[in-house]
Scaffold this active site. Structure first.
Site, short mmCIF file in Angstrom:
data_model
loop_
_atom_site.label_atom_id
_atom_site.label_comp_id
_atom_site.label_asym_id
_atom_site.label_seq_id
_atom_site.Cartn_x
_atom_site.Cartn_y
_atom_site.Cartn_z
N HIS A 10 34.57 -6.48 118.41
CA HIS A 10 34.98 -5.30 119.18
C HIS A 10 34.44 -4.01 118.55
O HIS A 10 34.27 -3.94 117.34
CB HIS A 10 36.51 -5.18 119.21
CG HIS A 10 37.19 -6.42 119.66
ND1 HIS A 10 38.52 -6.65 119.43
CD2 HIS A 10 36.74 -7.50 120.32
CE1 HIS A 10 38.86 -7.82 119.94
NE2 HIS A 10 37.79 -8.36 120.48
N TYR B 33 34.42 -3.59 124.25
CA TYR B 33 33.08 -4.17 124.45
C TYR B 33 32.07 -3.19 125.03
O TYR B 33 31.31 -3.54 125.93
CB TYR B 33 33.19 -5.45 125.29
CG TYR B 33 33.73 -6.60 124.47
CD1 TYR B 33 32.89 -7.30 123.62
CD2 TYR B 33 35.07 -6.97 124.52
CE1 TYR B 33 33.36 -8.35 122.84
CE2 TYR B 33 35.56 -8.02 123.74
CZ TYR B 33 34.69 -8.70 122.90
OH TYR B 33 35.17 -9.72 122.12
N HIS C 33 31.96 -13.48 113.45
CA HIS C 33 32.31 -12.25 114.15
C HIS C 33 32.58 -11.21 113.08
O HIS C 33 33.41 -11.45 112.21
CB HIS C 33 33.61 -12.42 114.96
CG HIS C 33 33.41 -13.15 116.25
ND1 HIS C 33 34.45 -13.30 117.15
CD2 HIS C 33 32.33 -13.72 116.81
CE1 HIS C 33 34.00 -13.97 118.21
NE2 HIS C 33 32.72 -14.24 118.03
N HIS D 206 38.01 -20.03 117.16
CA HIS D 206 38.25 -18.62 116.82
C HIS D 206 39.68 -18.49 116.31
O HIS D 206 40.60 -19.05 116.89
CB HIS D 206 38.06 -17.74 118.07
CG HIS D 206 38.04 -16.28 117.76
ND1 HIS D 206 39.19 -15.56 117.50
CD2 HIS D 206 37.02 -15.40 117.66
CE1 HIS D 206 38.86 -14.30 117.27
NE2 HIS D 206 37.55 -14.17 117.36
C1 CS2 Z 1 37.86 -11.75 121.05
C2 CS2 Z 1 38.29 -13.07 121.66
O1 CS2 Z 1 37.83 -11.30 118.79
C3 CS2 Z 1 37.20 -11.76 119.74
O2 CS2 Z 1 36.08 -12.18 119.57
O3 CS2 Z 1 37.31 -10.82 121.88
O4 CS2 Z 1 38.60 -12.88 122.99
C4 CS2 Z 1 37.42 -14.30 121.51
O5 CS2 Z 1 36.31 -14.21 122.34
C5 CS2 Z 1 38.18 -15.57 121.82
O6 CS2 Z 1 39.35 -15.67 121.11
C6 CS2 Z 1 37.33 -16.81 121.53
O7 CS2 Z 1 37.84 -17.91 122.17
MN MN Z 2 36.43 -12.24 117.11
#
Ligand code: CS2
Ligand code: MN
Length: 356
Positions: free
Chosen positions: A317, A330, A271, A206
């Site tokens: 998010h 979330y 994402h 990520h």
């Molecule tokens: C976050 C992170 O943007 C996202 O997805 O909520 O916390 C993400 O889960 C971590 O960086 C992944 O390791």
């Molecule tokens: Mn993310």
């Protein structure tokens, strides 16, 4: 694309599996054993219990977000050998439960950071907000004090039980350069990717959030150049990406649709979320709708459609809507709306586009 939803587990989430399986087109969850500390092995029985719980709602559990990396691995300490062995054991255990993708990050000390978790938008909803000027001027010590006084200010990496270690951890990075961090990431991937190949489980890093250095800590997964370097560290499709349009999208130079085309063979997890950027470096998380933020989500989904994306995707998010009481970022409602927006775009493209 395979639509999924992040779920924090039955003790840590206001969202229920039964809510998730009512969202159209959503077949699985991104899950984790959230009580595990980085460096602890995830054992088969506990994995199995959670996976079976998820499956009993007709959802799959093929994506884990995240197996967090012990700080000693990022710091390159001798004890990393032992922690990598444990990580490998966890990979094997997850593979035997049918997991296909592991999302992780390589951000030192903490994960995403914001200055306000409930900033009010014009319509009365609230969202995660990053105020550049505040972050530049606050010290980790002052932030720790703020969190101690307001325990509801919860961000990953700043959990109450970890607060007393944060300053020490930051100090440990004083002499760690970006190049060192790259070397430590290479070392980790060289050990882990062959196991992933053997177990057929894909690693998906990520990006940094925000995609720049905070508190002087090195951050190395922030731009197109960084993604190019990452995929070259170990040349295997198992060494891949979680392409986060929100994390990367906070920087105006990151062109998300272009990245989707360039890294199409290495994106194992998408994402999707929108952010509205301001000229002074501030940003706020908005609804997924293209018109509401600075990232053109229609173009993002179009790019996934153009590459024939078959990997996992989730809304990231969301805002907090309709008085919802949930983990910051979330909640159920805005993320479910995000799914319907993405599916609407996708279905239209599947039918050959919207004919005027
Ligand atoms: C976050 C992170 O943007 C996202 O997805 O909520 O916390 C993400 O889960 C971590 O960086 C992944 O390791
Ligand atoms: Mn993310």
């Amino acid at each position: 694309m395979k639509m999924i939803f992040r779920w924090y587990g039955k003790n840590n989430d206001s969202v229920l599996l039964n809510h998730i399986n009512q969202i159209p087109g959503t077949d699985g969850v991104a899950w984790a054993l959230h009580d595990k500390q980085p460096g602890e092995v995830w054992n088969q029985p506990e994995i199995q219990e959670t996976v079976e719980g998820i499956r009993s709602y007709g959802l799959h559990a093929e994506v884990v977000e995240s197996v967090n990396i012990h700080e000693d691995i990022k710091l390159g300490l001798p004890s990393r050998v032992e922690y990598i062995e444990k990580y490998v054991q966890t990979i094997r255990n997850l593979a035997s439960a049918g997991v296909k993708v592991i999302c992780y990050n390589f951000m030192p000390v903490f994960d995403w950071i914001r200055t306000d978790l409930h900033k009010e938008l014009e319509d009365g909803s609230t969202a995660l907000f990053y105020e550049n000027n505040k972050i530049q001027h606050i010290t980790p010590e002052a932030l720790i004090k703020k969190i101690t006084k307001n325990p509801e200010f919860t961000m990953p990496g700043w959990e109450p039980e970890r607060l007393d270690q944060i300053q020490t951890l930051i100090d440990q990075y004083k002499n760690i350069t970006e190049e060192d961090l790259w070397e430590h990431l290479r070392y980790f991937l060289e050990k882990v990717i062959p196991v992933c190949e053997e177990c057929d489980i894909r690693m998906a890093i990520h990006p940094d959030d925000p995609p720049w250095s905070v508190f002087g800590l090195p951050r190395i997964i922030s731009s197109r150049k960084d993604l190019q370097r990452l995929v070259g560290l170990v040349d295997s499709e198992y060494n891949g990406l979680t392409l986060c349009s929100g994390a990367l999208g906070a920087h105006p130079e990151n062109n998300i649709p272009a990245m989707i085309h360039e890294f199409k063979d290495r994106i194992h997890f998408a994402h999707v979320r929108n952010v509205r950027r301001y000229d002074n470096g501030d940003f706020i998380e908005t609804s997924h709708r293209a018109a509401d933020g600075s990232v053109d989500i229609v173009k993002v989904i179009q790019a996934y459609h153009e590459i024939g994306y078959e990997g996992y995707i989730r809304p990231d998010h969301g805002r907090h809507l309709w008085g919802e009481n949930c983990r910051p970022g979330y909640g159920l409602y805005d993320r479910a709306l995000g799914i319907m927006y993405m599916l609407g775009i996708w279905d239209t493209l599947e039918k050959g586009g919207y004919k005027q």
